[in-house]
Each structure stands twice: as structure tokens, then as C-alpha cells.
Design an enzyme around this catalytic site. Structure first.
Site, short mmCIF file in Angstrom:
data_model
loop_
_atom_site.label_atom_id
_atom_site.label_comp_id
_atom_site.label_asym_id
_atom_site.label_seq_id
_atom_site.Cartn_x
_atom_site.Cartn_y
_atom_site.Cartn_z
N GLY A 84 -25.64 -23.96 1.68
CA GLY A 84 -25.46 -24.71 2.75
C GLY A 84 -24.43 -25.60 2.87
N SER A 129 0.97 -1.26 -0.18
CA SER A 129 0.05 0.06 -0.02
C SER A 129 0.97 1.32 0.03
CB SER A 129 -1.09 -0.18 1.40
OG SER A 129 -1.65 -1.14 1.41
N ARG A 166 -33.73 -26.26 -4.82
CA ARG A 166 -33.58 -27.08 -3.48
C ARG A 166 -34.76 -26.79 -2.91
NH1 ARG A 166 -30.08 -30.66 -0.89
NH2 ARG A 166 -30.13 -30.18 1.17
N GLU A 223 -4.42 -4.25 -6.24
CA GLU A 223 -4.61 -2.89 -7.04
C GLU A 223 -5.11 -2.06 -5.95
OE1 GLU A 223 -5.10 -1.79 -10.35
OE2 GLU A 223 -3.80 -3.29 -11.04
C1 LIG Z 1 -2.40 -12.59 -5.58
C2 LIG Z 1 -1.77 -11.31 -5.51
C3 LIG Z 1 -1.41 -10.79 -6.75
C4 LIG Z 1 -0.72 -9.49 -6.79
N1 LIG Z 1 -0.34 -9.05 -8.07
C5 LIG Z 1 0.48 -7.92 -8.10
C6 LIG Z 1 1.13 -7.61 -9.16
O1 LIG Z 1 1.10 -8.13 -10.33
N2 LIG Z 1 1.88 -6.47 -9.28
C7 LIG Z 1 2.14 -5.95 -7.99
O2 LIG Z 1 3.02 -4.81 -8.05
N3 LIG Z 1 1.54 -6.27 -6.85
C8 LIG Z 1 0.94 -7.22 -6.90
N4 LIG Z 1 0.10 -7.56 -5.71
C9 LIG Z 1 0.46 -6.86 -4.53
C10 LIG Z 1 -0.78 -6.24 -4.02
O3 LIG Z 1 -1.03 -5.13 -4.81
C11 LIG Z 1 -0.58 -5.52 -2.47
O4 LIG Z 1 -0.40 -6.88 -1.83
C12 LIG Z 1 -1.55 -4.74 -1.65
O5 LIG Z 1 -1.17 -3.33 -2.41
C13 LIG Z 1 -1.57 -4.66 -0.52
O6 LIG Z 1 -0.12 -4.34 0.06
P1 LIG Z 1 0.54 -5.22 1.28
O7 LIG Z 1 0.03 -6.47 1.04
O8 LIG Z 1 1.86 -4.84 1.49
O9 LIG Z 1 -0.31 -4.72 2.58
P2 LIG Z 1 -0.23 -3.66 3.57
O10 LIG Z 1 0.04 -2.49 2.68
O11 LIG Z 1 0.98 -4.02 4.47
O12 LIG Z 1 -1.44 -3.37 4.35
C14 LIG Z 1 -1.71 -4.53 5.30
C15 LIG Z 1 -3.39 -4.07 5.76
O13 LIG Z 1 -3.07 -2.61 6.28
C16 LIG Z 1 -4.23 -1.83 5.81
N5 LIG Z 1 -3.59 -0.46 5.57
C17 LIG Z 1 -2.39 0.09 5.16
N6 LIG Z 1 -2.28 1.30 5.29
C18 LIG Z 1 -3.19 1.72 5.86
C19 LIG Z 1 -3.87 3.14 6.19
N7 LIG Z 1 -2.93 3.98 5.82
N8 LIG Z 1 -4.93 3.11 6.65
C20 LIG Z 1 -5.79 2.00 6.93
N9 LIG Z 1 -5.39 0.69 6.55
C21 LIG Z 1 -4.29 0.44 6.11
C22 LIG Z 1 -4.30 -2.51 4.27
O14 LIG Z 1 -5.55 -2.17 3.79
C23 LIG Z 1 -4.39 -3.90 4.80
O15 LIG Z 1 -5.60 -4.26 5.28
C24 LIG Z 1 -0.58 -8.77 -5.79
C25 LIG Z 1 -1.13 -9.21 -4.28
C26 LIG Z 1 -1.60 -10.44 -4.56
C27 LIG Z 1 -2.11 -10.99 -3.18
#
Ligand SMILES: Cc1cc2nc3c(=O)[nH]c(=O)nc-3n(C[C@H](O)[C@H](O)[C@H](O)COP(=O)(O)OP(=O)(O)OC[C@H]3O[C@@H](n4cnc5c(N)ncnc54)[C@H](O)[C@@H]3O)c2cc1C
Length: 451
Positions: free
Chosen positions: A360, A135, A288, A384
Site C-alpha cells: 500500500g 533492437s 500487517r 538484452e
Molecule cells: C540501463 C541500460 C543498460 C544497457 N546496457 C547496454 C550495454 O551494456 N551494452 C549495449 O550494447 N546496450 C545496452 N543497452 C541497450 C539496450 O540493449 C537497448 O536499449 C535495447 O536493445 C532496446 O533498444 P532501443 O532502446 O533502441 O529501443 P528500440 O529498438 O528503438 O525499440 C523501441 C520499442 O519498439 C519496440 N520494437 C522495436 N522493434 C520492434 C518490432 N520489430 N516489433 C515489435 N516491437 C518492436 C521495442 O520492443 C521497444 O518497445 C542498455 C540499455 C539500458 C536502458
């Protein structure tokens, strides 16, 4: 403003062809690829044969001035299977980034490399996220340093669709430490470049037919021509961002722009999953029987179906509005792209969860596809931009309103004498201020433009 929901003949044909493909070629093999967690090469070949896997296909979709072709295609395809759908559309994500940043020459060179041709398919990846920063793009640590006529990239990327198996990786990296996330650039790293390593293919909850990987970049050397946009444009952009930083102003980020563009696309994918689940659970509830009658006769089953049908249509309207705005060059001023993504993805999770409840015990086992759709849908509130990040974007946009909200515009009454015979015709209402995007100072967002 014209916003017409009547499909054109071409859109009707596209939706039908995509639906036929999803029904005949995707759905029948969805459970297999999900279980095996295997990349669906034969389905990609069929998609390419049918014209759904090429830069020219996306050029036509993006060129549709109504903006509706792209979400229509996504919804129908993902109705078939989200994992296979992701495998098919992943190069479009990379293409979108190329379209925003590349020179026309770079676009001509790399767009075909993202897809290949039937019989010789190629893959593309967009590598932004890192273990410490999904993020929070300010936390991205991958660095690119100029070395003579080359760039050298060092870093670590996580969750990358098609990562390590792609022919083209579009990679963002910090090129100016002081500017941080505003000092990033996008690079093309061809598959097989020394130093680019596929650490592991990730074992996922859902969308398991798509390939997602962890990558490292260890002294990856690429020529200067692989910097998207070129050196001159980068220098110019960095100079602008430095000036903006000095005056505490705001400046854009190539990476964030990419996500804002692709959010309606992702929203439409989630709608495909939601619609599949709604159709399935409705049909099941009609057949069902419990206590001597179809379970849909119970309001406890029927009302959630009514609510979900309403939510899906509402989310589709938000999605189509955002796509229409993007196609018309109308800037997202109120987080419209994020609204579409938030509404559609949360609806998909809710619908698929409700589908399991409606089936169910049958919903909880793999005899029916609803448990898979539930696992697939969950990804959509995470990648995304998570749902929380969408809410942040919408909240920030709401906190700085510009001009009249579209829903508050009032039309002037029709000209001419009053028809009810009363003494005075109503005074015309004052014209509302023009919508913000008509202001001469506003420039429309750039749409990805494949060749
Ligand atoms: C199957 C899969 C495919 C993907 N494909 C791609 C890809 O092709 N290319 C690519 O670049 N990335 C890809 N991603 C990455 C994806 O975009 C990130 O996982 C996503 O942006 C979340 O980042 P993070 O996992 O680091 O979570 P974090 O940023 O660590 O967030 C963890 C939690 O904290 C919350 N959070 C964070 N900051 C705040 C805030 N300021 N306020 C409130 N809540 C907050 C988040 O909403 C989340 O619930 C993919 C991810 C998955 C799981």
C-alpha cells in the site's frame, strides 16, 4: 536426456556463499548507492576478495556441465541488489563476447584485463547499442576501416554499461558496408584510447548503482591485433556471408550470438529481483493487520502471492533448462533462451508491482525497498533484447519447427510380458524422431570459454 535439479555440493556451497555476500555486503548498502547513483567500488573489492570477480570464477561457472551454477549465482547476487549486481557482473558480458569471437591468445591477453585483481580492479564493457539502433542491429552505424596495420573506428554508442570507465571496451562495428549487420566485427578498444569519449553518464530510473554511458568514437585507432578472431578469420567469415547473401541464405552474426548466450544469465538476474520482492511482500502481508486480521488472510492478497510464486518457479525452470542446454551444447531451436528471458523479466516487473500494491502506501515510499525493486525490474524487459524482440525470436522459431517437440516424445513401454495377465502385450510405440540436436548435421552452439 538427463536434467537433474539436485544441487551438487559445489552448487550448494556457491549459492550459500553468494547469498551470504548478497545479504551481508550488498543489501545493506543498496539504498545508498541507488540514491547516490554512485559506482559501488567497495562492494566490487569485497566481491573480488571473495572470489566472485575474476575470469577464473566464470570459467568454473561456465565449465559446470549441468549449466546451473551460473543462474544460481546470478539469482542470489541480484536478490541483494540489481544495480550493484550489474556493476559486478558487467565484465562477464564482455567476456562472453570475447569467448565467442577471440583467438585463444586474445582470450589469454584480454580476459584478465576485464577484471583485474583485488586491490587493482579493472572494468569491462560491451558496446553494441547505438542511439538509432538498439533492437535493430541492421541500423548500427559505427564503422571500422582498415588503415595499414591499424583499424580506425568512428561511431556513437548508447546505454553502455561501464562505458568510458572500462579498461576494456568490446565494440562492434561494420567492416563491410554491403553486408550490413552481417558484415560486423568485434574490436577491443582499451580505455583511454584517443578518440574514445565518454559523452555523459546516463541518469537512470533503476539499477542506479551501475554505470551506463553514452560514448563517441572519433577516429579511434587500434592495432590489427585488437580485431577479435584475427584478420584471417574475419576474411573467411565475410567471404562466407557474401556467398550466403548471393544465394539469399542465412548467416550468423557474432553480436546476436552473444545475446542469445547471455539471455538465461539475464533471466536469472530478474528472478533474483522477483524472489526478493515475493519474500518481502509475503512477510509484510503476514504481519500487517487491517480490519483486525493479517492482510494475507484476504484472498485478494494471498492469491496473487500464490500466482507469483508459481510464475517465479516456472520462469526459473525455463531459465535452468536454457542454461542446461547451453552447457550441454544443445542448440536453442525454439527460442528457449528468449523464453527464459521473457518469462523471468515480465514476472519480475509483475512481482515488484504487486509488492508495491501489497504494501500500500508504505510500498510507494522509499522506507521499504519494493519501489526500488520495481524501478530495477523494469530495465529487464528492455535491455538484452526487449520483451517484444524475445516474442519475435520465439514466434520465428515456432514457425519453423524441427523434429518432435521435447514434450511430445513418448517413451517406449517396458520390455517383457504383460503383468496384468491380458492376452497381448501392447505394441511398442514407434520411436520418435531423434531430437534435432543429435543430428550429425547440427553443430552445437559455441559456449563462451574463458581461459
Ligand atoms: C540501463 C541500460 C543498460 C544497457 N546496457 C547496454 C550495454 O551494456 N551494452 C549495449 O550494447 N546496450 C545496452 N543497452 C541497450 C539496450 O540493449 C537497448 O536499449 C535495447 O536493445 C532496446 O533498444 P532501443 O532502446 O533502441 O529501443 P528500440 O529498438 O528503438 O525499440 C523501441 C520499442 O519498439 C519496440 N520494437 C522495436 N522493434 C520492434 C518490432 N520489430 N516489433 C515489435 N516491437 C518492436 C521495442 O520492443 C521497444 O518497445 C542498455 C540499455 C539500458 C536502458
Amino acid at each position: 536426456m538427463t536434467f537433474d535439479l539436485t544441487p551438487t555440493a559445489a552448487q550448494h556451497d556457491l549459492a550459500k556463499r553468494t547469498h551470504d555476500f548478497a545479504r551481508d555486503c550488498v543489501r545493506p548498502v543498496a539504498a545508498h548507492y541507488d540514491r547516490a547513483q554512485e559506482f559501488p567500488w567497495p562492494v566490487l573489492e569485497e566481491a573480488a576478495e571473495r572470489g566472485f570477480y575474476s575470469p577464473l570464477f566464470y570459467r568454473d561457472l561456465i565449465g559446470d556441465p549441468t549449466g546451473l551454477s551460473l543462474p544460481m549465482f546470478m539469482e542470489e547476487l541480484f536478490w541483494g541488489c540489481a544495480g550493484i549486481g550489474l556493476a559486478i557482473v558487467m565484465p562477464a558480458l564482455a567476456l562472453s563476447a570475447i569467448g565467442q569471437a577471440a583467438t585463444p591468445e586474445q582470450m589469454l591477453r584480454w580476459a584478465p584485463e576485464c577484471f583485474g585483481t583485488p586491490g587493482d580492479l579493472k572494468l569491462a564493457a560491451l558496446a553494441i547499442s547505438e542511439p538509432e539502433g538498439g533492437s535493430d542491429v541492421r541500423n548500427l552505424r559505427t564503422r571500422a576501416v582498415r588503415d595499414g596495420t591499424d583499424w580506425i573506428i568512428d561511431g556513437h554508442k548508447m546505454w553502455i554499461g561501464n562505458g568510458g570507465i572500462a579498461n576494456v571496451h568490446i565494440v562492434n562495428a561494420v567492416v563491410d558496408e554491403e553486408l550490413g549487420h552481417r558484415g560486423q566485427a568485434l574490436f577491443v578498444v582499451p580505455g583511454g584510447t584517443p578518440g574514445l569519449e565518454l559523452v555523459r553518464k546516463l541518469d537512470k530510473l533503476g539499477c542506479r548503482a551501475s554505470h551506463t554511458a553514452e560514448l563517441t568514437f572519433d577516429g579511434v585507432r587500434i592495432p590489427a591485433e585488437n580485431l577479435l578472431g584475427g584478420t584471417e578469420k574475419l576474411e573467411h567469415a565475410l567471404a562466407e556471408r557474401r556467398a550466403a547473401a548471393r544465394t539469399n541464405g542465412r548467416s550468423g552474426s557474432v553480436t546476436l550470438g552473444t545475446f542469445e548466450q547471455t539471455r538465461p544469465m539475464v533471466a536469472a538476474q530478474a528472478l533474483g529481483i522477483a524472489r526478493a520482492a515475493l519474500e518481502y511482500m509475503t512477510s509484510y502481508a503476514n504481519h500487517r493487520e487491517a480490519f483486525g486480521a493479517p492482510i494475507i488472510d484476504n484472498q485478494g492478497i494471498a492469491f496473487p502471492i500464490a500466482d507469483l510464486a508459481t510464475r517465479i518457479d516456472a520462469a526459473r525452470l525455463l531459465t535452468w533448462r536454457a542454461s542446461w542446454m547451453a552447457a550441454q551444447g544443445v542448440r536453442f531451436e525454439r527460442g528457449e533462451g528468449s523464453m527464459a528471458k521473457l518469462a523471468a523479466t515480465e514476472t519480475a516487473v509483475h512481482t515488484t508491482e504487486r509488492a508495491i500494491q501489497t504494501l500500500g502506501g508504505w510500498g510507494y515510499i522509499t522506507d521499504h525497498p519494493v519501489e526500488k525493486w520495481y524501478r530495477d525490474a523494469k530495465l529487464y524487459t528492455i535491455f538484452e533484447g526487449t520483451s517484444e524482440i524475445q516474442r519475435i525470436v520465439i514466434a520465428h522459431a515456432s514457425a519453423r519447427p524441427r523434429g518432435a517437440h521435447p514434450c511430445t516424445w513418448t517413451s517406449p513401454p517396458p520390455a517383457g510380458p504383460s503383468t496384468n495377465g491380458s492376452a497381448a502385450a501392447p505394441r511398442p510405440a514407434p520411436r520418435p524422431p531423434p531430437p534435432p540436436w543429435t543430428s550429425a548435421t547440427e553443430s552445437p552452439p559455441r559456449s563462451p570459454r574463458p581461459p
